[in-house]
Design an enzyme around this catalytic site. Structure first.
Site, PDB file in Angstrom:
ATOM      1  CD  GLU A 174      -1.369  -2.465   2.114  1.00  0.00           C
ATOM      2  OE1 GLU A 174      -0.101  -2.557   1.727  1.00  0.00           O
ATOM      3  OE2 GLU A 174      -1.979  -3.207   2.464  1.00  0.00           O
TER       4      GLU A 174
ATOM      5  NE  ARG B  63      14.732 -29.332  -4.111  1.00  0.00           N
ATOM      6  CZ  ARG B  63      15.924 -30.027  -4.058  1.00  0.00           C
ATOM      7  NH1 ARG B  63      17.192 -29.367  -4.202  1.00  0.00           N
ATOM      8  NH2 ARG B  63      15.752 -31.405  -3.657  1.00  0.00           N
TER       9      ARG B  63
ATOM     10  NE  ARG C 120      25.744 -33.913  -2.625  1.00  0.00           N
ATOM     11  CZ  ARG C 120      24.791 -33.206  -3.650  1.00  0.00           C
ATOM     12  NH1 ARG C 120      25.080 -32.086  -4.222  1.00  0.00           N
ATOM     13  NH2 ARG C 120      23.718 -33.648  -4.242  1.00  0.00           N
TER      14      ARG C 120
HETATM   15  C1  AOF Z   1       0.144  -4.697   4.647  1.00  0.00           C
HETATM   16  N1  AOF Z   1       0.993  -4.699   3.352  1.00  0.00           N
HETATM   17  O1  AOF Z   1       2.307  -5.336   1.832  1.00  0.00           O
HETATM   18  C2  AOF Z   1       1.976  -6.550   3.780  1.00  0.00           C
HETATM   19  C3  AOF Z   1       1.135  -6.845   4.937  1.00  0.00           C
HETATM   20  O2  AOF Z   1       7.014  -7.102   9.705  1.00  0.00           O
HETATM   21  P1  AOF Z   1       6.082  -6.269   8.775  1.00  0.00           P
HETATM   22  O3  AOF Z   1       5.986  -4.686   9.249  1.00  0.00           O
HETATM   23  O4  AOF Z   1       6.678  -6.323   7.505  1.00  0.00           O
HETATM   24  O5  AOF Z   1       4.768  -6.757   8.822  1.00  0.00           O
HETATM   25  C4  AOF Z   1       4.391  -8.096   8.524  1.00  0.00           C
HETATM   26  C5  AOF Z   1       2.882  -8.303   8.607  1.00  0.00           C
HETATM   27  O6  AOF Z   1       2.143  -7.402   7.976  1.00  0.00           O
HETATM   28  C6  AOF Z   1       2.289  -9.627   8.213  1.00  0.00           C
HETATM   29  O7  AOF Z   1       2.500 -10.579   9.116  1.00  0.00           O
HETATM   30  C7  AOF Z   1       0.923  -9.377   7.831  1.00  0.00           C
HETATM   31  O8  AOF Z   1       0.016  -9.217   8.679  1.00  0.00           O
HETATM   32  C8  AOF Z   1       1.208  -7.859   7.168  1.00  0.00           C
HETATM   33  N2  AOF Z   1       1.639  -7.994   5.971  1.00  0.00           N
HETATM   34  N3  AOF Z   1       0.417  -6.058   5.346  1.00  0.00           N
HETATM   35  O9  AOF Z   1      -0.586  -3.777   5.089  1.00  0.00           O
HETATM   36  C9  AOF Z   1       1.702  -5.286   3.074  1.00  0.00           C
HETATM   37  N4  AOF Z   1       3.093  -7.464   3.451  1.00  0.00           N
HETATM   38 ZN    ZN Z   2       1.447  -2.797   5.995  1.00  0.00          ZN
END
Ligand code: AOF
Ligand code: ZN
Length: 362
Positions: free
Chosen positions: A55, A187, A231
């Protein structure tokens, strides 16, 4: 806006989110689009944990045009201070008037709180646009938040008659080079890979994903038999050995090589897999690929802890009562109790077939 139009913008946000597939662990895949008077004026997606959220990037691109515009985001904007500041504050101060959300964020730090706050600030909010697609893109994250364990996928490569080795124990190769390359490429969509100690002793796999992808290698080794010359210890990727015994000397030697030793509860089969998964969750592991051998994959099925299967099926017949079958463990005693596949797909990879599906326990 009409449903079709809403879906089109959300689809775009999903497309953006998917660009970082495999790269955001332990975070989810999130995309965002800012729309003003029918034009996209800002786009963004979450690239990796620690980097800005989707966002914030989309709002930054839109800058002044965000005022009075609509924001489409696959996830509810975050409410909490984490590695970054709360997106919900950025949304409010940008002057966005409407927010269209794919799914509530299942993370308890946010889960509905941002939706309520936005509404209190007089912003129109609609939730649930292409919700299923958002869920599918983020299954490991939803699994982690709801079940406090990683999403588990079993990988199997077997002959037409379900064998993974001949009667003399030879297994190289049953599936073709194309299928093996395909499996190797997959993977990068996981953050951890697991094998049983039997497989390490027999095949000595490297368990690399290539391309610098961080993949935690986990060996299930009830009695700490892992050779120090294995390995898989020879690279920079993190290695975890899960065990149900104590052996100070061996543990120290492993520790010196940077290996993390996890002591789990013990059950009749050795390492208690449910306990192991809880510990891996505590280490922020989200998407686990179990690559064998038969005993370990069988144990996951017996414990009903596997969520999905990817099955490479080679058109070869090996035969022989003594040739090892693809899945060990106890199995079920009537066909009615068999594990079945939901949402199954099948495709051709070179001369082999790849069957994928979600596992359904009866
Ligand atoms: C959002 N926008 O693009 C994402 C969200 O550790 P942080 O600050 O990066 O927060 C991670 C948490 O934020 C993640 O566990 C999930 O709840 C939310 N992800 N939220 O508004 C984003 N990637
Ligand atoms: Zn966020």
């Amino acid at each position: 806006m009409q449903a079709q139009v809403l879906n089109a913008y959300m689809r775009r946000a999903l497309e953006l989110a998917a660009r970082a597939r495999g790269k955001t662990f332990p975070n989810p895949l999130v995309g965002a689009v800012v729309v003003k008077n029918g034009h996209v004026v800002g786009e963004g997606f979450h690239h990796k944990a620690g980097a800005p959220h989707a966002e914030v990037l989309a709002l930054k691109e839109a800058s002044g045009k965000a005022r009075g515009a609509a924001l489409f985001c696959t996830f509810e904007p975050c409410f909490h201070f984490g590695r970054t500041a709360p997106c919900v504050d950025a949304v409010i101060s940008s002057g966005i008037r409407e927010v269209y959300i794919g799914s509530k964020d299942p993370n308890p730090l946010t889960c509905g709180k941002s939706i309520r706050l936005l509404r209190r600030r007089g912003i129109r909010v609609a939730v649930g646009i292409m919700k299923k697609e958002v869920f599918r893109l983020n299954e490991p994250f939803f699994c982690a938040m709801r079940r406090q364990r990683p999403l588990v996928t079993l990988k199997v490569a077997a002959s037409l008659d379900g064998k993974i080795a001949t009667r003399s124990g030879r297994s190289q190769w049953i599936t073709s080079r194309a299928a093996r390359r395909h499996a190797h490429n997959m993977r990068k969509y996981y953050d951890a890979i697991m094998v049983g100690i039997g497989t390490v002793l027999k095949d000595d796999p490297g368990l690399e994903a290539g391309g610098g992808h961080r993949l935690t290698k986990i060996v299930v080794d009830s009695s700490l038999r892992l050779p120090l010359s294995a390995r898989l210890l020879k690279t920079r990727q993190p290695v975890v050995v899960a065990t149900a015994t104590h052996n100070k000397v061996k543990e120290k030697a492993l520790l010196m090589r940077g290996v993390k030793v996890l002591h789990t509860k013990r059950n009749s089969g050795g390492v208690d897999l449910a306990d192991l998964l809880r510990r891996l969750h505590a280490m922020d592991i989200r998407h686990l690929l179990v690559e064998g051998g038969a005993a370990l994959t069988g144990a996951f099925l017996d414990a009903r802890l596997a969520d999905k299967i990817v099955f490479y099926w080679a058109p070869l017949i090996i035969g022989g009562r003594q040739a090892l079958g693809a899945l060990g463990g106890r199995g079920v005693d009537t066909p009615q109790k068999a594990v079945s596949l939901k949402r199954m797909t099948m495709e051709r990879i070179g001369r082999d077939f790849l069957i994928e599906g979600e596992l359904v326990y009866s």
